[in-house]
Design a protein around this motif. Structure first.
Motif, mmCIF file in Angstrom:
data_model
loop_
_atom_site.group_PDB
_atom_site.id
_atom_site.type_symbol
_atom_site.label_atom_id
_atom_site.label_comp_id
_atom_site.label_asym_id
_atom_site.label_seq_id
_atom_site.Cartn_x
_atom_site.Cartn_y
_atom_site.Cartn_z
ATOM 1 N N ILE A 14 38.291 38.210 52.884
ATOM 2 C CA ILE A 14 39.217 38.895 51.972
ATOM 3 C C ILE A 14 39.516 38.021 50.759
ATOM 4 O O ILE A 14 39.565 38.507 49.610
ATOM 5 C CB ILE A 14 40.518 39.271 52.707
ATOM 6 N N SER A 15 39.698 36.723 50.971
ATOM 7 C CA SER A 15 40.039 35.810 49.882
ATOM 8 C C SER A 15 38.906 35.688 48.877
ATOM 9 O O SER A 15 39.124 35.733 47.657
ATOM 10 C CB SER A 15 40.388 34.430 50.443
ATOM 11 N N TRP A 16 37.659 35.524 49.362
ATOM 12 C CA TRP A 16 36.524 35.408 48.446
ATOM 13 C C TRP A 16 36.308 36.714 47.685
ATOM 14 O O TRP A 16 35.990 36.701 46.487
ATOM 15 C CB TRP A 16 35.258 35.025 49.213
ATOM 16 N N THR A 17 36.508 37.824 48.364
ATOM 17 C CA THR A 17 36.376 39.125 47.699
ATOM 18 C C THR A 17 37.450 39.298 46.633
ATOM 19 O O THR A 17 37.177 39.769 45.516
ATOM 20 C CB THR A 17 36.477 40.269 48.727
ATOM 21 N N SER A 18 38.675 38.897 46.961
ATOM 22 C CA SER A 18 39.787 39.004 46.005
ATOM 23 C C SER A 18 39.546 38.105 44.797
ATOM 24 O O SER A 18 39.858 38.484 43.655
ATOM 25 C CB SER A 18 41.105 38.623 46.688
ATOM 26 N N ALA A 19 38.989 36.917 45.044
ATOM 27 C CA ALA A 19 38.683 35.997 43.945
ATOM 28 C C ALA A 19 37.669 36.627 42.996
ATOM 29 O O ALA A 19 37.787 36.519 41.763
ATOM 30 C CB ALA A 19 38.148 34.681 44.497
ATOM 31 N N ILE A 23 38.275 37.489 39.041
ATOM 32 C CA ILE A 23 37.400 36.948 37.993
ATOM 33 C C ILE A 23 36.742 38.071 37.212
ATOM 34 O O ILE A 23 36.556 37.965 35.992
ATOM 35 C CB ILE A 23 36.350 36.008 38.627
ATOM 36 N N ARG A 24 36.421 39.165 37.887
ATOM 37 C CA ARG A 24 35.838 40.332 37.217
ATOM 38 C C ARG A 24 36.809 40.900 36.183
ATOM 39 O O ARG A 24 36.405 41.346 35.111
ATOM 40 C CB ARG A 24 35.512 41.397 38.260
ATOM 41 N N LYS A 25 38.106 40.873 36.506
ATOM 42 C CA LYS A 25 39.129 41.366 35.576
ATOM 43 C C LYS A 25 39.327 40.393 34.406
ATOM 44 O O LYS A 25 39.606 40.798 33.280
ATOM 45 C CB LYS A 25 40.446 41.594 36.314
ATOM 46 N N ILE A 26 39.189 39.087 34.687
ATOM 47 C CA ILE A 26 39.349 38.080 33.638
ATOM 48 C C ILE A 26 38.185 38.132 32.651
ATOM 49 O O ILE A 26 38.365 37.949 31.436
ATOM 50 C CB ILE A 26 39.465 36.672 34.255
ATOM 51 N N PHE A 27 36.978 38.389 33.181
ATOM 52 C CA PHE A 27 35.772 38.454 32.337
ATOM 53 C C PHE A 27 35.137 39.847 32.435
ATOM 54 O O PHE A 27 34.048 40.005 33.006
ATOM 55 C CB PHE A 27 34.761 37.399 32.773
ATOM 56 N N PRO A 28 35.809 40.869 31.898
ATOM 57 C CA PRO A 28 35.304 42.251 32.044
ATOM 58 C C PRO A 28 33.979 42.501 31.336
ATOM 59 O O PRO A 28 33.247 43.433 31.690
ATOM 60 C CB PRO A 28 36.427 43.100 31.430
ATOM 61 N N ASN A 29 33.668 41.679 30.343
ATOM 62 C CA ASN A 29 32.437 41.892 29.581
ATOM 63 C C ASN A 29 31.248 41.101 30.115
ATOM 64 O O ASN A 29 30.148 41.197 29.570
ATOM 65 C CB ASN A 29 32.672 41.530 28.105
ATOM 66 N N ARG A 30 31.506 40.317 31.129
ATOM 67 C CA ARG A 30 30.423 39.537 31.724
ATOM 68 C C ARG A 30 29.769 40.313 32.866
ATOM 69 O O ARG A 30 30.347 41.251 33.418
ATOM 70 C CB ARG A 30 30.948 38.195 32.235
ATOM 71 N N SER A 31 28.559 39.882 33.237
ATOM 72 C CA SER A 31 27.799 40.600 34.266
ATOM 73 C C SER A 31 28.377 40.374 35.666
ATOM 74 O O SER A 31 29.179 39.467 35.896
ATOM 75 C CB SER A 31 26.339 40.135 34.243
ATOM 76 N N PHE A 32 27.948 41.227 36.567
ATOM 77 C CA PHE A 32 28.307 41.101 37.984
ATOM 78 C C PHE A 32 27.907 39.722 38.499
ATOM 79 O O PHE A 32 28.675 39.041 39.167
ATOM 80 C CB PHE A 32 27.587 42.199 38.780
#
Length: 227
Positions: A14-19, A23-32
């Motif tokens: 859960i923690s790694w998924t939440s991280a 990070i996806r929200k912090i860098f919305p324009n970056r790739s998966f």
């Protein structure tokens, strides 16, 4: 597997998924892949640190061999197992599925899971974790540099060479030694099989990395001559 280990494993996934989601929200324009590599870099740094802290005697980092795992070793391995499960799931959603990486994940998950069930081989498995993750931060840095605009630059080439050197020393010097002592000690057959499998995967990756560095150096040399 004890309840506290199972609870820690669930918490780790859960923690790694939440991280990753953060990070996806912090860098919305970056790739998966970019966001996942940041999580992977965090895990690699944490895994190397925790593994180092579990060593009882640095004169013999893999001692005691074939012994009962200590609580710190069990916790370190569980956190990494949670990460591997998370990362394997990420591989399913990523557009670029890598068969080599998937096999590596499955071998590692099975090996660490067996070690946690047996509650043995903590010293060998933590040493294997240290060896496999010590080169990971530079590995991910190479790809992060490419995405932020440093592909085919001297900085990216330096990262490639640094990664190749660390990988070679860890996987092709430390790895064979660790595989030998793991196979020689009174370890469960499954643990021995996983150690051998991991070393074979490392040898295959070493071949691919050596070719990659050779091609890049040749390309750079040819480019300089033409200018």
């Amino acid at each position: 597997m004890e309840d506290y280990i199972m609870n820690l494993l669930v918490w780790a996934v859960i923690s790694w998924t939440s991280a990753f989601i953060l990070i996806r929200k912090i860098f919305p324009n970056r790739s998966f892949s970019f966001c996942n590599r940041i999580v992977s870099t965090i895990h690699a740094s944490l895994a190397v640190t925790l593994s180092s802290l579990t060593v009882e005697d640095w004169r013999c980092p893999v001692c005691p061999l074939a012994s009962m795992s200590s609580p710190p070793q069990m916790k370190t391995l569980t956190i990494t197992l949670g990460y591997l499960i998370y990362d394997l799931i990420c591989c399913v959603f990523d557009d670029h599925v890598n068969i080599d990486n998937t096999v590596h994940h499955l071998v590692s998950i099975l090996g660490i899971g067996a070690g946690l069930v047996y509650k043995r081989c903590g010293s060998e498995m933590v040493a294997a974790l240290w060896i496999t993750e010590i080169s990971s931060p530079v590995l991910h840095m190479r790809e992060l540099l490419k995405e932020i605009g440093y592909r085919d630059t001297d900085l990216n080439l330096a990262a490639d060479i640094l990664f190749a050197v660390i990988f070679t020393f860890a996987r092709m010097v430390g790895g064979p030694y660790l595989t030998y002592v793991t196979l020689s000690a009174d370890n469960p057959l499954l643990i021995k099989a996983m150690a051998l499998g991991l070393q074979l995967v490392s040898a295959f990756w070493f071949y691919k990395i050596a070719r990659m560095v050779k091609n890049k150096l040749t390309k750079r040399s040819t480019s300089k001559k033409s200018t």
